[in-house]
Design a protein around this motif. Structure first.
Motif, PDB file in Angstrom:
ATOM      1  N   LEU A   1       4.081   1.929   2.244  1.00 20.92           N
ATOM      2  CA  LEU A   1       5.126   2.872   1.854  1.00 20.92           C
ATOM      3  C   LEU A   1       4.708   4.289   2.246  1.00 20.92           C
ATOM      4  N   CYS A   2       5.622   4.995   2.908  1.00 18.89           N
ATOM      5  CA  CYS A   2       5.363   6.385   3.281  1.00 18.89           C
ATOM      6  C   CYS A   2       6.143   7.308   2.346  1.00 18.89           C
ATOM      7  N   GLY A   3       5.459   8.199   1.673  1.00 16.47           N
ATOM      8  CA  GLY A   3       6.124   9.153   0.794  1.00 16.47           C
ATOM      9  C   GLY A   3       6.553  10.399   1.542  1.00 16.47           C
ATOM     10  N   HIS A   4       7.382  11.203   0.869  1.00 13.88           N
ATOM     11  CA  HIS A   4       7.793  12.519   1.371  1.00 13.88           C
ATOM     12  C   HIS A   4       8.044  13.427   0.195  1.00 13.88           C
ATOM     13  N   TYR A   5       8.355  14.677   0.482  1.00 17.61           N
ATOM     14  CA  TYR A   5       8.686  15.664  -0.549  1.00 17.61           C
ATOM     15  C   TYR A   5       7.563  15.721  -1.586  1.00 17.61           C
ATOM     16  N   LYS A   6       7.927  15.646  -2.880  1.00 13.74           N
ATOM     17  CA  LYS A   6       6.900  15.689  -3.936  1.00 13.74           C
ATOM     18  C   LYS A   6       6.209  14.343  -4.092  1.00 13.74           C
ATOM     19  N   GLY A   7       6.748  13.324  -3.454  1.00 13.05           N
ATOM     20  CA  GLY A   7       6.180  11.982  -3.604  1.00 13.05           C
ATOM     21  C   GLY A   7       7.258  11.001  -4.051  1.00 13.05           C
ATOM     22  N   ILE A   8       6.825   9.839  -4.544  1.00 12.75           N
ATOM     23  CA  ILE A   8       7.785   8.803  -4.944  1.00 12.75           C
ATOM     24  C   ILE A   8       7.751   8.629  -6.461  1.00 12.75           C
TER      25      ILE A   8
ATOM     26  N   GLU B   1      -3.508   2.118  -3.350  1.00  7.22           N
ATOM     27  CA  GLU B   1      -3.112   3.459  -2.902  1.00  7.22           C
ATOM     28  C   GLU B   1      -4.235   4.029  -2.073  1.00  7.22           C
ATOM     29  N   ILE B   2      -3.891   4.474  -0.872  1.00  8.84           N
ATOM     30  CA  ILE B   2      -4.921   4.925   0.063  1.00  8.84           C
ATOM     31  C   ILE B   2      -4.613   6.324   0.574  1.00  8.84           C
ATOM     32  N   SER B   3      -5.638   7.177   0.554  1.00  7.16           N
ATOM     33  CA  SER B   3      -5.563   8.527   1.101  1.00  7.16           C
ATOM     34  C   SER B   3      -6.335   8.558   2.410  1.00  7.16           C
ATOM     35  N   ILE B   4      -5.938   9.421   3.349  1.00  4.46           N
ATOM     36  CA  ILE B   4      -6.750   9.531   4.567  1.00  4.46           C
ATOM     37  C   ILE B   4      -7.658  10.765   4.506  1.00  4.46           C
ATOM     38  N   GLY B   5      -7.704  11.439   3.368  1.00  8.03           N
ATOM     39  CA  GLY B   5      -8.629  12.569   3.244  1.00  8.03           C
ATOM     40  C   GLY B   5      -8.110  13.580   2.242  1.00  8.03           C
ATOM     41  N   ASP B   6      -8.983  14.480   1.848  1.00 10.92           N
ATOM     42  CA  ASP B   6      -8.645  15.449   0.809  1.00 10.92           C
ATOM     43  C   ASP B   6      -7.884  16.648   1.366  1.00 10.92           C
ATOM     44  N   TYR B   7      -6.676  16.394   1.831  1.00  7.29           N
ATOM     45  CA  TYR B   7      -5.772  17.436   2.287  1.00  7.29           C
ATOM     46  C   TYR B   7      -4.383  16.843   2.165  1.00  7.29           C
ATOM     47  N   VAL B   8      -3.366  17.705   2.112  1.00  4.93           N
ATOM     48  CA  VAL B   8      -2.011  17.189   1.904  1.00  4.93           C
ATOM     49  C   VAL B   8      -1.180  17.343   3.161  1.00  4.93           C
ATOM     50  N   LEU B   9      -0.589  16.240   3.593  1.00  2.97           N
ATOM     51  CA  LEU B   9       0.316  16.233   4.739  1.00  2.97           C
ATOM     52  C   LEU B   9       1.743  16.207   4.215  1.00  2.97           C
ATOM     53  N   SER B  10       2.715  16.400   5.111  1.00  6.19           N
ATOM     54  CA  SER B  10       4.093  16.461   4.619  1.00  6.19           C
ATOM     55  C   SER B  10       4.743  15.094   4.473  1.00  6.19           C
ATOM     56  N   GLY B  11       4.116  14.064   5.024  1.00  7.15           N
ATOM     57  CA  GLY B  11       4.688  12.723   4.874  1.00  7.15           C
ATOM     58  C   GLY B  11       3.644  11.653   5.061  1.00  7.15           C
ATOM     59  N   GLY B  12       3.982  10.422   4.683  1.00  5.47           N
ATOM     60  CA  GLY B  12       3.027   9.319   4.758  1.00  5.47           C
ATOM     61  C   GLY B  12       2.968   8.639   6.117  1.00  5.47           C
ATOM     62  N   GLU B  13       3.780   9.086   7.086  1.00  8.54           N
ATOM     63  CA  GLU B  13       3.821   8.398   8.383  1.00  8.54           C
ATOM     64  C   GLU B  13       2.522   8.533   9.170  1.00  8.54           C
TER      65      GLU B  13
ATOM     66  N   ILE C   1       0.837  -1.203   0.000  1.00  7.31           N
ATOM     67  CA  ILE C   1       0.000   0.000   0.000  1.00  7.31           C
ATOM     68  C   ILE C   1       0.869   1.249   0.000  1.00  7.31           C
ATOM     69  N   PHE C   2       0.556   2.178  -0.879  1.00  7.09           N
ATOM     70  CA  PHE C   2       1.219   3.478  -0.869  1.00  7.09           C
ATOM     71  C   PHE C   2       0.234   4.497  -0.320  1.00  7.09           C
ATOM     72  N   MET C   3       0.634   5.189   0.771  1.00 10.17           N
ATOM     73  CA  MET C   3      -0.210   6.246   1.317  1.00 10.17           C
ATOM     74  C   MET C   3      -0.071   7.449   0.386  1.00 10.17           C
ATOM     75  N   SER C   4      -1.183   7.945  -0.151  1.00  4.59           N
ATOM     76  CA  SER C   4      -1.092   9.012  -1.140  1.00  4.59           C
ATOM     77  C   SER C   4      -2.396   9.796  -1.225  1.00  4.59           C
ATOM     78  N   PRO C   5      -2.306  11.138  -1.298  1.00  2.00           N
ATOM     79  CA  PRO C   5      -3.544  11.930  -1.347  1.00  2.00           C
ATOM     80  C   PRO C   5      -4.398  11.614  -2.579  1.00  2.00           C
TER      81      PRO C   5
HETATM   82  N1  SAH Z   1       2.774  15.995  -4.447  1.00  2.00           N
HETATM   83  C1  SAH Z   1       1.891  15.045  -3.823  1.00  2.00           C
HETATM   84  C2  SAH Z   1       1.858  15.218  -2.296  1.00  2.00           C
HETATM   85  C3  SAH Z   1       3.113  14.845  -1.611  1.00  2.00           C
HETATM   86  S1  SAH Z   1       2.951  14.966   0.106  1.00  2.00           S
HETATM   87  C4  SAH Z   1       0.489  15.245  -4.349  1.00  2.00           C
HETATM   88  O1  SAH Z   1       0.106  16.381  -4.592  1.00  2.00           O
HETATM   89  O2  SAH Z   1      -0.238  14.241  -4.477  1.00  2.00           O
HETATM   90  C5  SAH Z   1       4.195  13.819   0.631  1.00  2.00           C
HETATM   91  C6  SAH Z   1       3.709  12.448   1.018  1.00  2.00           C
HETATM   92  O3  SAH Z   1       2.840  12.528   2.137  1.00  2.00           O
HETATM   93  C7  SAH Z   1       2.923  11.682  -0.031  1.00  2.00           C
HETATM   94  O4  SAH Z   1       3.760  11.038  -0.946  1.00  2.00           O
HETATM   95  C8  SAH Z   1       2.129  10.707   0.815  1.00  2.00           C
HETATM   96  O5  SAH Z   1       2.885   9.546   1.119  1.00  2.00           O
HETATM   97  C9  SAH Z   1       1.896  11.488   2.096  1.00  2.00           C
HETATM   98  N2  SAH Z   1       0.547  12.092   2.158  1.00  2.00           N
HETATM   99  C10 SAH Z   1       0.251  13.410   2.124  1.00  2.00           C
HETATM  100  N3  SAH Z   1      -1.063  13.625   2.232  1.00  2.00           N
HETATM  101  C11 SAH Z   1      -1.651  12.422   2.344  1.00  2.00           C
HETATM  102  C12 SAH Z   1      -3.003  11.990   2.471  1.00  2.00           C
HETATM  103  N4  SAH Z   1      -4.029  12.830   2.503  1.00  2.00           N
HETATM  104  N5  SAH Z   1      -3.238  10.644   2.573  1.00  2.00           N
HETATM  105  C13 SAH Z   1      -2.214   9.765   2.519  1.00  2.00           C
HETATM  106  N6  SAH Z   1      -0.919  10.122   2.393  1.00  2.00           N
HETATM  107  C14 SAH Z   1      -0.625  11.426   2.300  1.00  2.00           C
END
Ligand code: SAH
Length: 225
Positions: free
Chosen positions: A110-117, A129-141, A84-88
């Motif tokens: 898999l936890c992403g960071h920065y712009k992603g993987i 690929e699973i998101s935890i909601g419609d907002y962007v966090l700085s990492g997948g942890e 599973i890749f955590m991803s918005p």
């Molecule tokens: N550029 C990417 C965001 C990167 S944020 C985009 O716009 O889609 C960095 C990492 O944080 C992502 O790779 C992901 O692993 C994690 N992350 C950020 N927001 C998340 C969310 N809502 N759900 C799951 N993972 C998230």
């Protein structure tokens, strides 16, 4: 059930799994949660795990080799049901997905960071690929911790009161009914009489009606489904 979480910031994942229900599940041997430091799998001198994006633009991109090395090593040790890749931009986590995953044996996250993987990691290895909601966090942890918590508490034997997960919000398509505890009267704010009646069938009926009412008021979309 076993989770292998691959992260560049493993420290971020220590505390969430070291308390309460998640800690108990691990002590009981029902859940095993192993965090792998991605940097340990980097072969570069500086232990780097990211690089500049092809095509230019802002932000760094996590590279393939460390993820590939860690995933290949894990896969050589056991079979995995999902990577599973955590991803918005993934499917939004909900109780149905948590239920589904709680029936699996081994999961890599898999936890992403920065712009992603690098997209090719997703193409080659990732099954979901699973998101935890419609907002962007700085990492997948934090998303990974949310996912693991939601899943582990559903594994049979984890919660002490087996039925308590069943009455939680979403589990039956309804929000939970309101809950009260002592004192029965707080400065004139009283607990509903029915809850003090001892009449279990009537209490169950009241709780169901409250759950339906609350769902209708707050989340009518759940009743349409
Ligand atoms: N550029 C990417 C965001 C990167 S944020 C985009 O716009 O889609 C960095 C990492 O944080 C992502 O790779 C992901 O692993 C994690 N992350 C950020 N927001 C998340 C969310 N809502 N759900 C799951 N993972 C998230």
């Amino acid at each position: 059930m076993r989770f292998d979480i691959i992260s560049v910031l493993p420290d971020l994942l220590q505390s969430p799994f070291a308390h309460s229900i998640l800690q108990r599940a691990q002590k009981k041997g029902i859940a095993e949660i192993v965090v792998h430091n991605l940097r340990d799998y980097s072969t570069s001198k500086q232990k780097s795990v990211d690089d500049y994006p092809y095509g230019g633009g802002s932000g760094m991109v996590m590279t393939i080799p460390p993820f590939a090395a860690c995933i290949e090593k894990l896969k050589s040790e056991r079979e995995y049901d999902e990577v599973i890749f955590m991803s918005p931009d993934g499917e939004t986590l909900n109780q149905a997905i948590a239920n589904q995953l709680s029936g699996k044996q081994n999961i890599i996250i898999l936890c992403g960071h920065y712009k992603g993987i690098d997209q090719r990691i997703r193409d080659i290895y990732v099954t979901r690929e699973i998101s935890i909601g419609d907002y962007v966090l700085s990492g997948g942890e934090l998303p990974a911790a949310v996912l693991v918590d939601a899943v582990v508490r559903l594994i049979p034997g984890v919660l002490s009161d087996e039925t308590s997960a069943l009455s939680d919000s979403f589990q039956d398509g309804l929000l939970d009914a309101p809950v009260y505890t002592r004192p029965a009267d707080w400065n004139g704010h009283k607990v509903p009489d029915i809850l003090l009646s001892g009449n279990t069938p009537e209490i169950e009926k009241w709780r169901f009606e409250q759950a339906v009412e609350r769902t209708r008021a707050r989340r009518p979309d759940l009743l349409d489904e």
